[in-house]
Each structure stands twice: as C-alpha cells, then as structure tokens.
Design a protein around this motif. Structure first.
Motif, PDB file in Angstrom:
ATOM      1  N   VAL A  97      36.242  36.654  29.276  1.00  0.00           N
ATOM      2  CA  VAL A  97      36.615  37.535  28.168  1.00  0.00           C
ATOM      3  C   VAL A  97      37.476  36.781  27.168  1.00  0.00           C
ATOM      4  CG1 VAL A  97      37.827  39.672  27.552  1.00  0.00           C
ATOM      5  CG2 VAL A  97      36.465  39.559  29.650  1.00  0.00           C
ATOM      6  N   SER A  98      38.353  35.928  27.684  1.00  0.00           N
ATOM      7  CA  SER A  98      39.198  35.070  26.849  1.00  0.00           C
ATOM      8  C   SER A  98      39.593  33.871  27.703  1.00  0.00           C
ATOM      9  CB  SER A  98      40.450  35.831  26.386  1.00  0.00           C
ATOM     10  OG  SER A  98      41.337  36.025  27.480  1.00  0.00           O
ATOM     11  N   ASP A  99      40.412  33.004  27.147  1.00  0.00           N
ATOM     12  CA  ASP A  99      40.838  31.823  27.909  1.00  0.00           C
ATOM     13  C   ASP A  99      41.655  32.203  29.138  1.00  0.00           C
ATOM     14  OD1 ASP A  99      39.581  30.161  26.126  1.00  0.00           O
ATOM     15  OD2 ASP A  99      41.401  29.694  24.985  1.00  0.00           O
ATOM     16  N   ASN A 100      42.294  33.371  29.093  1.00  0.00           N
ATOM     17  CA  ASN A 100      43.155  33.740  30.220  1.00  0.00           C
ATOM     18  C   ASN A 100      42.749  35.038  30.916  1.00  0.00           C
ATOM     19  OD1 ASN A 100      43.851  35.310  28.076  1.00  0.00           O
ATOM     20  ND2 ASN A 100      46.058  34.959  28.204  1.00  0.00           N
ATOM     21  N   LEU A 101      41.476  35.455  30.748  1.00  0.00           N
ATOM     22  CA  LEU A 101      40.966  36.601  31.494  1.00  0.00           C
ATOM     23  C   LEU A 101      39.500  36.372  31.829  1.00  0.00           C
ATOM     24  CD1 LEU A 101      41.093  39.452  32.690  1.00  0.00           C
ATOM     25  CD2 LEU A 101      40.597  40.350  30.408  1.00  0.00           C
ATOM     26  N   VAL A 102      39.203  36.397  33.130  1.00  0.00           N
ATOM     27  CA  VAL A 102      37.833  36.234  33.609  1.00  0.00           C
ATOM     28  C   VAL A 102      37.526  37.362  34.588  1.00  0.00           C
ATOM     29  CG1 VAL A 102      36.166  34.702  34.735  1.00  0.00           C
ATOM     30  CG2 VAL A 102      38.026  33.717  33.377  1.00  0.00           C
ATOM     31  N   ILE A 103      36.327  37.954  34.432  1.00  0.00           N
ATOM     32  CA  ILE A 103      35.877  39.022  35.316  1.00  0.00           C
ATOM     33  C   ILE A 103      34.887  38.432  36.311  1.00  0.00           C
ATOM     34  CG2 ILE A 103      34.877  41.332  35.438  1.00  0.00           C
ATOM     35  CD1 ILE A 103      37.416  41.108  33.690  1.00  0.00           C
ATOM     36  N   TYR A 104      35.113  38.719  37.595  1.00  0.00           N
ATOM     37  CA  TYR A 104      34.245  38.186  38.642  1.00  0.00           C
ATOM     38  C   TYR A 104      33.562  39.319  39.407  1.00  0.00           C
ATOM     39  CZ  TYR A 104      36.530  33.638  38.062  1.00  0.00           C
ATOM     40  OH  TYR A 104      37.005  32.451  37.547  1.00  0.00           O
ATOM     41  N   ASP A 105      32.392  38.983  39.928  1.00  0.00           N
ATOM     42  CA  ASP A 105      31.673  39.883  40.815  1.00  0.00           C
ATOM     43  C   ASP A 105      32.308  39.793  42.201  1.00  0.00           C
ATOM     44  OD1 ASP A 105      29.900  41.258  42.383  1.00  0.00           O
ATOM     45  OD2 ASP A 105      28.231  39.867  42.104  1.00  0.00           O
ATOM     46  N   ALA A 106      32.952  40.868  42.640  1.00  0.00           N
ATOM     47  CA  ALA A 106      33.697  40.839  43.904  1.00  0.00           C
ATOM     48  C   ALA A 106      32.792  40.612  45.107  1.00  0.00           C
ATOM     49  CB  ALA A 106      34.473  42.140  44.077  1.00  0.00           C
ATOM     50  N   ILE A 123      39.986  39.374  37.410  1.00  0.00           N
ATOM     51  CA  ILE A 123      39.721  40.733  37.837  1.00  0.00           C
ATOM     52  C   ILE A 123      38.419  40.722  38.630  1.00  0.00           C
ATOM     53  CG2 ILE A 123      39.327  43.125  37.126  1.00  0.00           C
ATOM     54  CD1 ILE A 123      42.085  42.175  36.377  1.00  0.00           C
ATOM     55  N   PHE A 124      38.439  41.333  39.801  1.00  0.00           N
ATOM     56  CA  PHE A 124      37.267  41.362  40.669  1.00  0.00           C
ATOM     57  C   PHE A 124      36.694  42.771  40.684  1.00  0.00           C
ATOM     58  CE2 PHE A 124      39.925  37.864  41.959  1.00  0.00           C
ATOM     59  CZ  PHE A 124      39.021  36.829  42.143  1.00  0.00           C
ATOM     60  N   ASN A 198      41.914  44.905  43.565  1.00  0.00           N
ATOM     61  CA  ASN A 198      42.721  44.052  42.697  1.00  0.00           C
ATOM     62  C   ASN A 198      44.219  44.246  42.907  1.00  0.00           C
ATOM     63  OD1 ASN A 198      40.868  42.567  40.544  1.00  0.00           O
ATOM     64  ND2 ASN A 198      39.943  44.572  40.978  1.00  0.00           N
ATOM     65  N   GLY A 199      44.582  44.924  43.979  1.00  0.00           N
ATOM     66  CA  GLY A 199      45.994  45.107  44.296  1.00  0.00           C
ATOM     67  C   GLY A 199      46.719  46.023  43.349  1.00  0.00           C
ATOM     68  N   VAL A 200      45.977  46.896  42.647  1.00  0.00           N
ATOM     69  CA  VAL A 200      46.587  47.835  41.703  1.00  0.00           C
ATOM     70  C   VAL A 200      46.901  49.135  42.439  1.00  0.00           C
ATOM     71  CG1 VAL A 200      46.131  49.254  39.662  1.00  0.00           C
ATOM     72  CG2 VAL A 200      45.506  46.829  39.673  1.00  0.00           C
ATOM     73  N   GLU A 201      48.175  49.446  42.530  1.00  0.00           N
ATOM     74  CA  GLU A 201      48.607  50.620  43.293  1.00  0.00           C
ATOM     75  C   GLU A 201      49.079  51.766  42.408  1.00  0.00           C
ATOM     76  OE1 GLU A 201      51.588  49.166  45.920  1.00  0.00           O
ATOM     77  OE2 GLU A 201      50.160  48.073  47.206  1.00  0.00           O
ATOM     78  N   ASN A 202      49.165  51.529  41.114  1.00  0.00           N
ATOM     79  CA  ASN A 202      49.726  52.554  40.215  1.00  0.00           C
ATOM     80  C   ASN A 202      48.655  53.203  39.342  1.00  0.00           C
ATOM     81  OD1 ASN A 202      49.176  50.375  38.566  1.00  0.00           O
ATOM     82  ND2 ASN A 202      51.028  50.600  37.325  1.00  0.00           N
TER      83      ASN A 202
END
Length: 288
Positions: A97-106, A123-124, A198-202
């Motif tokens: 998506v940018s130099d510092n964000l990549v989306i992966y197939d989990a 981000i998976f 992705n360890g997102v709890e909120n």
C-alpha cells in the motif's frame, strides 16, 4: 454471502444488444448489483440480498436505457455458497500500500519470517468469504489516508467493514477504540477473526446495516465508509450523527463522476468537502 440473481431480458434490434447490455449493467450497478454474465437475450445480474431494491433498480433502468430497448427481469435467490472459494484457496500476493504498509495473505504467509521491527507495518488478512483485502483501489486510497493522518488515541467507526482491514490498520496506527459493522454475517465474523489475527484487542464488530448505530451512543473522531454510492447517500445522516465535533469522514466506493452527488448529500448534513483523491476512475473523499 447471500445473493439474488436477476435474469434481465432485453428486447431490441440485434445491433443494439451489446450497447444495451453495457447500459443495463451500469444501471444495475447503480442499484447495488455487483457482477454480471451475458446471456443470449440479456444479462444475469447478482446482488446481495439485503442490497436489493426493486424501486432503485427500476428507476436506474428507466434513466439509463435508450429508446428502442425494453427490459424485463425476474429475480430469484441463489443457493448459499462461498463466492471467493477458489480465490481464497489460491491466495493473493503481498500488497504494498505504501513503503511502510504491506497487506499479506494470512493463509499463505509464514509470519515467523517477519520477526523484529523494520519499520514496516504488516497486516495479515484471512479473507473468509468477505471483501476488502487491499486489492481494490478504494481500499488502498483509504489506507493511505489513514497513514497520513494522526489517529493516535482517536476513536474510529468503520461502516461496512468487510474483512476489517481498515479498522485493524487504524488500531495498529494507535486508534482507540475501533467499532465496525457489516450487513453480512460472514464479513462481521471475518473482521473479528482478522482483528484477533493481528493482535488487535480494541476493535468490536456488530452485525447489521447502519440501523445498528441506533444502539450506539458514542460519537467518533473518524468515520470511514467504503460502500457503494447509493448506500453512502442513504446512510449519510447516520454517519453524521455519530461524528464528534470536528470529526473527519472518509468515504469511498464510488466513481469520480459521483463526487458531486456525494458532496451534495454530505452538505445537507452540515459537512464540507475537504479534498478528493482518485485512483483510475475511483474516488475517495474527505469531509469535515
């Protein structure tokens, strides 16, 4: 996802059939249809069952179809199936998506390869019959907006969350809390699953359309919606009602040509257009 299929029959001169098919698909798209197949005498069109609106479809057909082309159609339910099964089994390549964000197939990525912190957010996403992996222009434009914003400690509402990718990214950027909703049960479950991956709890996810917000008292600093034009316009009042003073509204899922209609609907609710970015024919607008 649960779908209806409409069998559209076009009566016209033979030389008008293909242009008529193209105009009919444009009309049906405006009414929420997502996919089409040519038939000998017209089209098959597919629409998610909750999105089917006969009045909107009839109006769009009347607006689009030229003289000399008559359209009739019959609608029936399509048996439940995983429309993305083949695509999910095959997986998708990493999306930069940018130099510092990549989306992966989990499902098809060894996450242990990425131990350590190299400054890249990964981000998976496991797309279990839900939409929104970052492959579409509208998703990428919103992700880039989020990367350019300061969302640290801000509350985020993700409307029509799909796989949850937008809310998950917002949370990873420091947003708190994050609330999403989706009309499709598979999508709502998938978004919550991907948040955990992705360890997102909120991040919490509700099942339903914008009416579920009637039970939400909280207002948000950032509201995101990546949905088709007609739903955005219909739900604008719900978005506005859940924005804090000075909040930002990020909208995509529509064509650049649709921006004036989106802007007019937002203006009716006291919102001002800040800017528009485009990717090919698609647009992403920011309102305050």
């Amino acid at each position: 996802m649960k779908y209806f299929v409409a069998n559209f029959k076009i009566e016209c001169e033979a030389e008008l059939m293909q242009p008529a098919r193209e105009l009919l698909s444009a009309a049906a798209c405006e009414a929420g249809f997502e996919a089409f197949e040519d038939t000998d005498d017209g089209l098959l069109g597919y629409v998610q069952r909750p999105m089917y609106d006969k009045e909107a479809l009839d109006t769009a057909i009347a607006d689009y179809m030229p003289e000399g082309a008559a359209v009739s159609y019959a609608v029936e339910e399509v048996p439940d199936q995983n429309w993305n099964q083949g695509w999910e089994d095959e997986g998708f390549e990493p999306i930069g998506v940018s130099d510092n964000l990549v989306i992966y197939d989990a499902k098809h990525t060894d996450r242990e390869m990425f131990a350590g912190d190299d400054g890249v957010m990964r981000i998976f996403i496991e797309a279990r019959n839900a939409f929104g992996t970052g492959t579409h222009q509208t998703t990428r434009m919103i992700l880039r907006r989020l990367l350019a914003m300061d969302v640290q400690g801000k509350s985020v509402l993700d409307c029509g969350c799909g796989t949850g990718i937008l809310g998950i990214t917002a949370s990873r950027l420091g947003a708190n809390p994050v609330l999403g909703y989706d009309i499709d049960e598979w999508s709502a479950d998938n978004a919550q699953h991907n948040a955990a991956l992705n360890g997102v709890e909120n991040m919490n996810v509700m099942l339903g359309d914008a009416s579920v917000l009637n039970n939400v008292a909280e207002r948000f600093d950032v509201v995101i919606a990546n949905i088709n034009r007609n739903i955005l316009i219909a739900d604008m009042s719900a978005f506005r009602a859940h924005m804090k003073e000075g909040a930002q509204l990020i909208l995509s899922g529509f064509y650049e040509a649709d921006v004036p209609m989106i802007e007019a609907a937002a203006k009716e609710h006291g919102l001002s257009l800040c800017d528009v970015v485009t990717d090919e024919e698609w647009a992403c607008a920011l309102f305050k």
